[in-house]
Design an enzyme around this catalytic site. Structure first.
Site, PDB file in Angstrom:
ATOM      1  N   GLU A 142      -3.428  88.545  37.008  1.00  0.00           N
ATOM      2  CA  GLU A 142      -2.196  88.896  36.357  1.00  0.00           C
ATOM      3  C   GLU A 142      -1.070  88.865  36.993  1.00  0.00           C
ATOM      4  OE1 GLU A 142      -2.977  89.034  33.465  1.00  0.00           O
ATOM      5  OE2 GLU A 142      -3.077  91.268  32.517  1.00  0.00           O
ATOM      6  N   THR A 195       5.713  89.182  29.163  1.00  0.00           N
ATOM      7  CA  THR A 195       5.419  90.489  29.940  1.00  0.00           C
ATOM      8  C   THR A 195       6.584  90.699  31.013  1.00  0.00           C
ATOM      9  OG1 THR A 195       3.182  90.435  29.469  1.00  0.00           O
ATOM     10  CG2 THR A 195       3.702  92.009  31.111  1.00  0.00           C
TER      11      THR A 195
END
Ligand code: HSE
Length: 323
Positions: A142, A195
Site C-alpha cells: 500500500e 487514494t
C-alpha cells in the site's frame, strides 16, 4: 534451480494463479482500522518460477494505466521484497497481473493485486508463512501504491471477513465474527479519486467532541459485528470526521445516501477513500434495489458507473490453480 520444498519436505508447484478480492475499507466510521472483504470484484495474479534470478512482469486489463516497472507495480514489487527478505534472490519469477478491478475506485484495487501476488509466491516457495505473517509485506504494498501503509484493505483481502486493525505499529489485527446474511451493494461512479489525493484533503486535527462521537461509533460497530446486532451495526455506521470532507469529491453523495436509506440499507457511506459508495444490507433484494437506483441516479447526472452486489467473503484470497 531446483524446485523448493515445503517445510513438510513435499515438492511444491512451479506456477500458481491466485484471486484476491476487493474490499470496503473504513466501513464508514473506522478510518484505517476496519475493513471487509467482498466476493467481487477481484484481481488475479499468476506467478511461474524460472531460473533467471529475475522478477519480470506482464499486465493486462488495465488499459495501460499501471506501471510496468517491477519496482513500481505493486504485484511484482511485493514479490521482490518477499524474495529479498527471505533470502531467496536466486529464484526467478514471471508475474502476470490480470487486472479486473477498476483503478482508483476505493475498492482496494492495489491491495487485491499485492495480496494475490504474495499468496502466490508464498505458495510457490512452500507456504512458509501464514496469511497474518504476510500482512506486513502486503501493507508495504500500500505504501508503494499510494504512499501510506494502511492495512484496512489488505487485512480483509488476506484473511477474509470483517477485520479490525487495532494497531499498525506493530501490526495487530483481529478478524471479527459477523452475521452471515449481510450483503454489500457497491456502486463505482466513473470519476477518478486517487487514494493519495483523498487522504491529502483530510483535516490533520480532530475536535474532541467529534473524536468522542467517532470512537463511540467504531466501538459500537465492532460490538455490533461481534454480537450480530444489526441495528447496532446500522446506528454505528456514522462518520462525523472524514465523510463531510471526502463526500465533496463524490457528486450526489447525500442524494445517494437518502436513496439507500429509503430502500432499507442498514448503513451507507464511502467505500475506502472513494469514489465508490456502498450500502450494507440485510438482503440481496435490498442490495439490488440500491444498486439499480444509484446507477440510474448517476446516469441521470451524466456519470457512468458500475455496481456489484456481494456477500461478505469470509475466506479472502484463494488459490485458483497450480501446476
Ligand atoms: N483507509 C484508507 C483511506 C483506505 O480511507 O484512505 C483506502 O482505500
Amino acid at each position: 534451480m531446483t524446485s523448493p520444498s515445503s517445510p513438510s519436505g513435499k515438492s511444491v508447484p512451479r506456477q500458481v494463479t491466485v484471486r484476491a478480492p476487493g474490499t470496503v475499507a473504513n466501513i464508514v466510521c473506522g478510518y484505517d482500522v476496519l475493513g471487509l472483504a467482498l466476493h467481487r470484484p477481484f484481481d488475479e495474479v499468476s506467478v511461474a518460477l524460472n531460473d533467471t534470478g529475475e522478477v519480470s512482469l506482464t499486465v493486462d486489463g488495465d488499459r495501460g494505466m499501471l506501471p510496468r516497472d517491477t519496482e513500481a507495480n505493486v504485484a511484482s514489487a511485493v514479490i521482490k521484497r518477499f524474495l529479498e527478505q527471505t533470502g531467496q534472490t536466486e529464484i526467478g519469477a514471471q508475474v502476470h497481473l490480470r487486472k479486473q478491478m477498476p483503478l482508483n475506485s476505493g475498492m482496494g484495487s492495489s491491495s487485491a493485486s499485492a495480496v494475490a501476488a504474495l499468496i502466490a509466491i508464498n505458495h510457490l516457495t512452500g507456504n512458509q508463512f501464514s496469511r497474518k505473517e504476510l500482512l506486513p509485506l502486503a501493507t508495504e504494498g500500500e505504501r508503494i501504491a499510494c504512499g501510506n501503509a494502511h492495512a484496512d484493505n489488505v487485512a480483509p483481502a488476506l484473511l477474509g471477513g470483517v477485520v479490525l486493525v487495532r494497531s499498525h505499529t506493530p501490526l495487530d489485527v483481529k478478524k471479527l465474527p459477523c452475521p452471515d446474511h449481510l450483503q454489500v451493494a457497491v456502486v463505482h461512479p466513473h470519476i477518478d479519486v486517487p487514494t493519495r489525493e483523498s487522504r491529502k484533503i483530510l483535516k490533520p486535527r480532530i475536535p474532541l467532541p467529534e473524536a468522542v462521537t467517532q470512537w463511540g461509533n467504531v466501538a459500537g460497530l465492532t460490538a455490533g459485528f461481534c454480537t450480530g446486532d444489526t441495528a447496532l451495526i446500522g446506528r454505528s455506521m456514522t462518520d462525523v470526521i472524514f465523510e463531510p470532507v471526502r463526500s465533496m469529491l463524490i457528486p450526489g453523495f447525500y442524494d445517494m445516501k437518502r436513496i439507500s436509506q429509503k430502500c432499507g440499507a442498514l448503513g451507507f457511506g464511502i467505500s475506502g477513500s472513494g469514489p465508490s459508495v456502498f450500502a450494507l444490507c440485510e438482503s440481496v433484494e435490498t442490495a439490488e434495489a440500491i444498486t439499480a437506483q444509484l446507477t440510474e441516479f448517476l446516469r441521470k447526472a451524466g456519470i457512468d458507473s458500475d455496481a456489484f452486489v456481494s456477500g461478505i467473503n469470509m475466506n479472502g484470497a484463494e488459490v485458483l490453480s497450480e501446476g
